[in-house]
Scaffold this motif. Structure first.
Motif, mmCIF file in Angstrom:
data_model
loop_
_atom_site.group_PDB
_atom_site.id
_atom_site.type_symbol
_atom_site.label_atom_id
_atom_site.label_comp_id
_atom_site.label_asym_id
_atom_site.label_seq_id
_atom_site.Cartn_x
_atom_site.Cartn_y
_atom_site.Cartn_z
ATOM 1 N N ALA A 8 29.229 73.182 30.030
ATOM 2 C CA ALA A 8 30.345 72.419 29.453
ATOM 3 C C ALA A 8 30.417 72.618 27.940
ATOM 4 N N ALA A 9 29.253 72.585 27.264
ATOM 5 C CA ALA A 9 29.226 72.767 25.812
ATOM 6 C C ALA A 9 29.692 74.165 25.430
ATOM 7 N N LEU A 10 29.276 75.170 26.199
ATOM 8 C CA LEU A 10 29.694 76.542 25.920
ATOM 9 C C LEU A 10 31.191 76.702 26.126
ATOM 10 N N PHE A 11 31.717 76.116 27.200
ATOM 11 C CA PHE A 11 33.145 76.181 27.478
ATOM 12 C C PHE A 11 33.941 75.558 26.332
ATOM 13 N N GLU A 12 33.522 74.371 25.877
ATOM 14 C CA GLU A 12 34.238 73.696 24.795
ATOM 15 C C GLU A 12 34.188 74.501 23.505
ATOM 16 N N SER A 13 33.047 75.100 23.195
ATOM 17 C CA SER A 13 32.936 75.876 21.961
ATOM 18 C C SER A 13 33.815 77.119 22.016
ATOM 19 N N VAL A 14 33.919 77.740 23.182
ATOM 20 C CA VAL A 14 34.767 78.919 23.328
ATOM 21 C C VAL A 14 36.241 78.535 23.152
ATOM 22 N N ILE A 15 36.660 77.441 23.792
ATOM 23 C CA ILE A 15 38.047 76.992 23.677
ATOM 24 C C ILE A 15 38.366 76.623 22.236
ATOM 25 N N ALA A 16 37.436 75.900 21.579
ATOM 26 C CA ALA A 16 37.658 75.511 20.180
ATOM 27 C C ALA A 16 37.804 76.740 19.294
ATOM 28 N N ALA A 17 36.983 77.759 19.529
ATOM 29 C CA ALA A 17 37.065 78.980 18.734
ATOM 30 C C ALA A 17 38.387 79.707 18.969
ATOM 31 N N GLU A 18 38.864 79.707 20.220
ATOM 32 C CA GLU A 18 40.133 80.356 20.528
ATOM 33 C C GLU A 18 41.293 79.655 19.808
ATOM 34 N N ALA A 36 50.462 78.117 23.822
ATOM 35 C CA ALA A 36 50.911 77.804 25.185
ATOM 36 C C ALA A 36 50.315 78.786 26.191
ATOM 37 N N GLN A 37 50.255 80.071 25.814
ATOM 38 C CA GLN A 37 49.641 81.066 26.702
ATOM 39 C C GLN A 37 48.175 80.749 26.957
ATOM 40 N N LEU A 38 47.479 80.323 25.914
ATOM 41 C CA LEU A 38 46.060 79.982 26.046
ATOM 42 C C LEU A 38 45.870 78.771 26.940
ATOM 43 N N LEU A 39 46.609 77.707 26.664
ATOM 44 C CA LEU A 39 46.388 76.458 27.398
ATOM 45 C C LEU A 39 46.801 76.590 28.864
ATOM 46 N N ALA A 40 47.829 77.389 29.130
ATOM 47 C CA ALA A 40 48.288 77.553 30.510
ATOM 48 C C ALA A 40 47.238 78.228 31.382
ATOM 49 N N GLN A 41 46.287 78.936 30.764
ATOM 50 C CA GLN A 41 45.231 79.594 31.528
ATOM 51 C C GLN A 41 44.123 78.630 31.949
ATOM 52 N N ILE A 42 44.018 77.498 31.279
ATOM 53 C CA ILE A 42 42.879 76.604 31.533
ATOM 54 C C ILE A 42 43.284 75.206 31.992
ATOM 55 N N VAL A 43 44.577 74.876 31.897
ATOM 56 C CA VAL A 43 45.042 73.548 32.310
ATOM 57 C C VAL A 43 46.323 73.709 33.121
ATOM 58 N N ARG A 44 46.459 72.932 34.170
ATOM 59 C CA ARG A 44 47.703 72.921 34.941
ATOM 60 C C ARG A 44 48.564 71.760 34.448
ATOM 61 N N TYR A 45 49.775 72.086 34.021
ATOM 62 C CA TYR A 45 50.646 71.033 33.486
ATOM 63 C C TYR A 45 52.109 71.313 33.821
ATOM 64 N N ARG A 46 52.919 70.243 33.713
ATOM 65 C CA ARG A 46 54.361 70.346 33.940
ATOM 66 C C ARG A 46 55.078 70.820 32.685
ATOM 67 N N TRP A 47 54.632 70.334 31.547
ATOM 68 C CA TRP A 47 55.162 70.781 30.255
ATOM 69 C C TRP A 47 54.149 70.472 29.157
ATOM 70 N N SER A 123 49.918 68.247 35.811
ATOM 71 C CA SER A 123 50.426 68.430 37.166
ATOM 72 C C SER A 123 49.637 67.548 38.125
ATOM 73 N N GLN A 124 50.128 67.419 39.340
ATOM 74 C CA GLN A 124 49.426 66.636 40.350
ATOM 75 C C GLN A 124 48.040 67.218 40.639
ATOM 76 N N SER A 125 47.911 68.531 40.463
ATOM 77 C CA SER A 125 46.649 69.200 40.784
ATOM 78 C C SER A 125 45.724 69.361 39.569
ATOM 79 N N SER A 126 46.043 68.711 38.462
ATOM 80 C CA SER A 126 45.224 68.851 37.256
ATOM 81 C C SER A 126 43.834 68.268 37.467
ATOM 82 N N GLU A 127 42.864 68.822 36.745
ATOM 83 C CA GLU A 127 41.476 68.355 36.837
ATOM 84 C C GLU A 127 41.293 67.034 36.105
ATOM 85 N N ARG A 128 40.197 66.337 36.424
ATOM 86 C CA ARG A 128 39.912 65.062 35.774
ATOM 87 C C ARG A 128 39.616 65.224 34.291
ATOM 88 N N GLU A 129 39.142 66.412 33.889
ATOM 89 C CA GLU A 129 38.756 66.637 32.502
ATOM 90 C C GLU A 129 39.939 67.011 31.613
#
Length: 241
Positions: A8-18, A36-47, A123-129
């Motif tokens: 989890a810590a590694l994932f957060e540090s990579v996202i923060a760096a991006e 938007a291109q970055l976030l769409a790869q890691i989160v499911r959202y409506r807008w 989105s309805q299928s979004s993760e809890r995090e």
């Protein structure tokens, strides 16, 4: 458990760096597009929406079939005025859902102050995090947003006439080179109108230069309103446009 925490810590540090790497974008439009291109790869959202205060920007990423509801919900979540037009990124990465879980809104800070807000409709299928991830990217987004807006301001100062907010002579000449080349290539007609203010010297002499500036500024606003979107307007010099 330790492995999960480390992952989890590694994932957060990579996202923060991006997110921080978006500082090199050079403009707000480009910044939001890549973000938007970055976030769409890691989160499911409506807008996804980003609003800044000074200067005022409103950027929106949504599905082609969800434009009206996405803008309405984003404006309500970010409390935006109706006359602030959105910069749109439209593709099929967001979900085509008009309703879903509650919208997540996070402050975008920089230098101890809030410079904007980030809103995401999961989105309805979004993760809890999803909420914690949005908060993370919002915290890291302040620097890139500030740099992008400063770059936009510098470009504006170099290309716009400060009195009328129209293109200055240099920017107009550069734009005309493109239009002339386009006209010659496709053999299309090109129209140029040169106009000036009648008896402008008498306005300055009779009412002062401040009144003359007000006349020029009013004419700049009039041209900006009357012209079509693809038309180019500029202050050529003095009272000439």
């Amino acid at each position: 458990r330790i492995a999960r925490y480390l992952d989890a810590a590694l994932f957060e540090s990579v996202i923060a760096a991006e997110v921080r790497s978006l500082s090199a974008c050079g403009s707000f439009d480009r910044l939001f597009d890549l973000f938007a291109q970055l976030l769409a790869q890691i989160v499911r959202y409506r807008w996804l929406a980003l609003a800044t205060r000074s200067p005022s920007h409103f950027a929106l990423h949504h599905h082609p079939g969800n434009a009206e509801s996405a803008e309405r919900q984003a404006r309500a979540a970010l409390v935006l005025p109706d006359d602030l037009r959105p910069l749109r990124v439209v593709d099929e990465d967001p979900g085509n859902e008009s309703e879903g879980p509650e919208v997540i809104v996070c402050s975008v800070p920089f230098g101890g102050a809030e410079i904007g807000q980030l809103a995401l409709a999961p989105s309805q299928s979004s993760e809890r995090e999803t909420a914690s991830l949005v908060a993370l990217v919002a915290r890291e987004l302040g620097g890139p947003v500030r740099i992008a807006t400063l770059m936009d301001e510098q470009k504006s100062l170099a290309t716009l006439d400060p009195l009328t907010s129209l293109r200055n002579r240099r920017a107009f000449v550069d734009a005309m080179r493109v239009e002339i080349a386009r006209s010659q290539r496709y053999e299309l007609p090109l129209t140029l109108i040169l106009l000036d203010v009648d008896h402008f010297k008498s306005i300055n002499d009779g009412f002062g230069h401040q009144a003359g500036d007000q006349v020029l500024a009013a004419l700049g606003r009039l041209l900006a309103v009357q012209l079509r979107t693809p038309d180019l307007a500029a202050r050529w010099g003095g009272e000439e446009f």
